[in-house]
Design a protein around this motif. Sequence first.
Motif, PDB file in Angstrom:
ATOM      1  N   VAL A  92      -6.810  -8.710 -17.008  1.00 14.08           N
ATOM      2  CA  VAL A  92      -6.446  -7.884 -18.164  1.00 14.08           C
ATOM      3  C   VAL A  92      -6.172  -8.825 -19.325  1.00 14.08           C
ATOM      4  CG1 VAL A  92      -4.802  -6.238 -19.139  1.00 14.08           C
ATOM      5  CG2 VAL A  92      -5.480  -6.041 -16.735  1.00 14.08           C
ATOM      6  N   GLU A  93      -6.799  -8.550 -20.456  1.00 10.18           N
ATOM      7  CA  GLU A  93      -6.607  -9.362 -21.658  1.00 10.18           C
ATOM      8  C   GLU A  93      -5.600  -8.685 -22.585  1.00 10.18           C
ATOM      9  OE1 GLU A  93     -10.016 -11.167 -24.269  1.00 10.18           O
ATOM     10  OE2 GLU A  93      -9.422  -9.224 -25.130  1.00 10.18           O
ATOM     11  N   LEU A  94      -4.710  -9.493 -23.152  1.00  6.12           N
ATOM     12  CA  LEU A  94      -3.681  -8.994 -24.060  1.00  6.12           C
ATOM     13  C   LEU A  94      -3.756  -9.748 -25.383  1.00  6.12           C
ATOM     14  CD1 LEU A  94      -0.663  -9.090 -21.581  1.00  6.12           C
ATOM     15  CD2 LEU A  94      -2.047  -7.087 -22.121  1.00  6.12           C
ATOM     16  N   CYS A  95      -3.487  -9.049 -26.466  1.00  7.15           N
ATOM     17  CA  CYS A  95      -3.396  -9.677 -27.779  1.00  7.15           C
ATOM     18  C   CYS A  95      -1.972  -9.539 -28.302  1.00  7.15           C
ATOM     19  CB  CYS A  95      -4.373  -9.025 -28.755  1.00  7.15           C
ATOM     20  SG  CYS A  95      -4.333  -9.736 -30.424  1.00  7.15           S
ATOM     21  N   ILE A  96      -1.382 -10.652 -28.718  1.00  2.73           N
ATOM     22  CA  ILE A  96      -0.020 -10.650 -29.259  1.00  2.73           C
ATOM     23  C   ILE A  96      -0.094 -10.271 -30.735  1.00  2.73           C
ATOM     24  CG2 ILE A  96       2.096 -11.961 -29.571  1.00  2.73           C
ATOM     25  CD1 ILE A  96       1.199 -11.568 -26.637  1.00  2.73           C
ATOM     26  N   LYS A  97       0.585  -9.207 -31.115  1.00  2.00           N
ATOM     27  CA  LYS A  97       0.548  -8.711 -32.489  1.00  2.00           C
ATOM     28  C   LYS A  97       1.779  -9.110 -33.302  1.00  2.00           C
ATOM     29  CE  LYS A  97      -2.466  -6.304 -33.265  1.00  2.00           C
ATOM     30  NZ  LYS A  97      -3.881  -6.604 -33.618  1.00  2.00           N
ATOM     31  N   GLN A  98       2.802  -9.618 -32.594  1.00  2.00           N
ATOM     32  CA  GLN A  98       4.056  -9.959 -33.260  1.00  2.00           C
ATOM     33  C   GLN A  98       4.756 -11.042 -32.456  1.00  2.00           C
ATOM     34  OE1 GLN A  98       7.301  -7.118 -32.728  1.00  2.00           O
ATOM     35  NE2 GLN A  98       7.716  -7.187 -34.933  1.00  2.00           N
ATOM     36  N   ASP A  99       5.379 -12.002 -33.136  1.00  2.00           N
ATOM     37  CA  ASP A  99       6.098 -13.078 -32.448  1.00  2.00           C
ATOM     38  C   ASP A  99       7.176 -12.508 -31.539  1.00  2.00           C
ATOM     39  OD1 ASP A  99       4.563 -14.519 -34.179  1.00  2.00           O
ATOM     40  OD2 ASP A  99       6.219 -15.509 -35.227  1.00  2.00           O
ATOM     41  N   GLY A 100       7.464 -13.227 -30.453  1.00  2.00           N
ATOM     42  CA  GLY A 100       8.542 -12.785 -29.568  1.00  2.00           C
ATOM     43  C   GLY A 100       8.559 -13.554 -28.269  1.00  2.00           C
ATOM     44  N   ASN A 101       9.203 -12.966 -27.274  1.00  2.00           N
ATOM     45  CA  ASN A 101       9.326 -13.573 -25.955  1.00  2.00           C
ATOM     46  C   ASN A 101       8.887 -12.553 -24.913  1.00  2.00           C
ATOM     47  OD1 ASN A 101      10.549 -14.595 -23.383  1.00  2.00           O
ATOM     48  ND2 ASN A 101      11.381 -16.155 -24.747  1.00  2.00           N
TER      49      ASN A 101
ATOM     50  N   PRO B 196     -13.383 -12.786 -21.679  1.00  2.00           N
ATOM     51  CA  PRO B 196     -11.929 -12.993 -21.788  1.00  2.00           C
ATOM     52  C   PRO B 196     -11.584 -14.066 -22.806  1.00  2.00           C
ATOM     53  CG  PRO B 196     -12.806 -14.021 -19.798  1.00  2.00           C
ATOM     54  CD  PRO B 196     -13.908 -13.194 -20.371  1.00  2.00           C
ATOM     55  N   GLY B 197     -10.578 -13.764 -23.594  1.00  2.00           N
ATOM     56  CA  GLY B 197     -10.136 -14.703 -24.608  1.00  2.00           C
ATOM     57  C   GLY B 197     -10.758 -14.496 -25.966  1.00  2.00           C
ATOM     58  N   VAL B 198     -11.734 -13.571 -26.062  1.00  2.00           N
ATOM     59  CA  VAL B 198     -12.399 -13.274 -27.339  1.00  2.00           C
ATOM     60  C   VAL B 198     -12.314 -11.764 -27.581  1.00  2.00           C
ATOM     61  CG1 VAL B 198     -14.529 -13.367 -28.668  1.00  2.00           C
ATOM     62  CG2 VAL B 198     -13.981 -15.202 -27.062  1.00  2.00           C
ATOM     63  N   LEU B 199     -11.751 -11.368 -28.708  1.00  2.00           N
ATOM     64  CA  LEU B 199     -11.577  -9.945 -29.002  1.00  2.00           C
ATOM     65  C   LEU B 199     -12.886  -9.336 -29.476  1.00  2.00           C
ATOM     66  CD1 LEU B 199      -8.151 -10.004 -30.898  1.00  2.00           C
ATOM     67  CD2 LEU B 199      -8.575  -9.688 -28.455  1.00  2.00           C
TER      68      LEU B 199
ATOM     69  N   LYS C 120       3.283 -16.230 -30.198  1.00  2.00           N
ATOM     70  CA  LYS C 120       3.095 -16.037 -31.635  1.00  2.00           C
ATOM     71  C   LYS C 120       2.016 -14.987 -31.876  1.00  2.00           C
ATOM     72  CE  LYS C 120       5.941 -19.310 -33.016  1.00  2.00           C
ATOM     73  NZ  LYS C 120       7.166 -18.996 -33.816  1.00  2.00           N
ATOM     74  N   ALA C 121       2.119 -14.298 -32.991  1.00  2.00           N
ATOM     75  CA  ALA C 121       1.111 -13.304 -33.365  1.00  2.00           C
ATOM     76  C   ALA C 121      -0.264 -13.957 -33.421  1.00  2.00           C
ATOM     77  CB  ALA C 121       1.465 -12.682 -34.715  1.00  2.00           C
ATOM     78  N   GLY C 122      -1.256 -13.292 -32.849  1.00  2.00           N
ATOM     79  CA  GLY C 122      -2.617 -13.815 -32.832  1.00  2.00           C
ATOM     80  C   GLY C 122      -3.002 -14.473 -31.526  1.00  2.00           C
ATOM     81  N   GLU C 123      -2.016 -14.809 -30.681  1.00  2.00           N
ATOM     82  CA  GLU C 123      -2.314 -15.405 -29.375  1.00  2.00           C
ATOM     83  C   GLU C 123      -2.976 -14.384 -28.454  1.00  2.00           C
ATOM     84  OE1 GLU C 123       0.539 -17.690 -27.165  1.00  2.00           O
ATOM     85  OE2 GLU C 123       1.666 -18.163 -28.984  1.00  2.00           O
ATOM     86  N   ILE C 124      -3.790 -14.889 -27.539  1.00  2.00           N
ATOM     87  CA  ILE C 124      -4.414 -14.047 -26.526  1.00  2.00           C
ATOM     88  C   ILE C 124      -3.981 -14.536 -25.150  1.00  2.00           C
ATOM     89  CG2 ILE C 124      -6.594 -13.238 -25.531  1.00  2.00           C
ATOM     90  CD1 ILE C 124      -7.873 -13.673 -28.255  1.00  2.00           C
TER      91      ILE C 124
END
Length: 337
Positions: free
Chosen positions: A155-164, A332-335, A189-193
């Motif tokens: 499952v691929e996830l995209c981070i949209k907002q900084d956090g933990n 995987p790793g590319v949106l 960080k936002a933008g990470e996959i």
Amino acid sequence: MKAFAIVAVVLYFACPVSCSVSTEGINLCAIDYTTPKLMDYEVTGAENISMRFSGSVDFEEVRLYPDGIEATVQNTVDSQTGQQLSMFTLASKMMIGKSYAFCGTAVDRNGNSLSFSIPVTGFNSSIPQVEITEVHPMYTSGTSKGEKYYKCEYVELCIKQDGNMAGLLLYGAKDGVDKGFVFPALEVKAGEIIVVHFRMKGDGCINETGSDIALASTRYSSDSARDLWVGTDAARLGDEEDCIMLKNGSNGKVLDCVAYSKLSNEQWSNQNVLEGVNQAVLDGAWPSVLLEDAVRFDSITATKVLSKIKTSVAKENSCANWQLSATSGENPGVLFF
């Protein structure tokens, strides 16, 4: 809140006796007296833990270990039910995702007491916004040019907002949360996959929890994404139907999901999947529990994925945001948007 049998949390008052000794003398106990039991507990903040009891208790020497952090308590009793809510405030904050033992001694009104030790995890107050963007639900293996290869579920996830990410849960409702992935304390960080692989097969299954995201070397690992693994070599995602869920482990709320089903299915065939979709709808992560509103496909193969796409039709997460890729569509790793 998390409910536990009393024996599971190591808190149990001795069976009431007919009398107990105090500094004032002998206290007689009512024969119908029921000893209080711990009903549930919850970490409610970086410095806060709550415990609910079936009756009134007092506390002695309550601390959080291994750091020995002291805690003060404020008790409130429901006059109708007799239940007691105990709100503990720690002298200093817990670290996000760190494992602790909340320890102390509980004493009931008749002087019966016993020490308790409850496992807790540091509260995550920095939950990021995370989006599920690709699902590869089918597995296959084979040999090519004399070498064994594995096409495993991910499952691929995209981070949209900084956090933990600490305490977030990713799993397929079909097999349940116990067979999913629990995120460690991971700053993002936002933008990470992130690519979470649901089966460990072959060499190169390395969890990239540090700054180097090019350590893993499996078929579906990506040098442009952080690769993480569920520690199993058995299937965990449904081929014909499932509800892939990202959930906040602290409060159980579904943060994102995608529900899918084979086109020939006339109804949800798995009760766990139906319940998962229903919860996602209640939490606002999916629009409808109806099968017709799920992502539908004729057939899925080990070279096809469900991909989230950019569309002007649906502003919120729904089947309109998803499509089944063409053959060899795994990326995987590319949106896709």
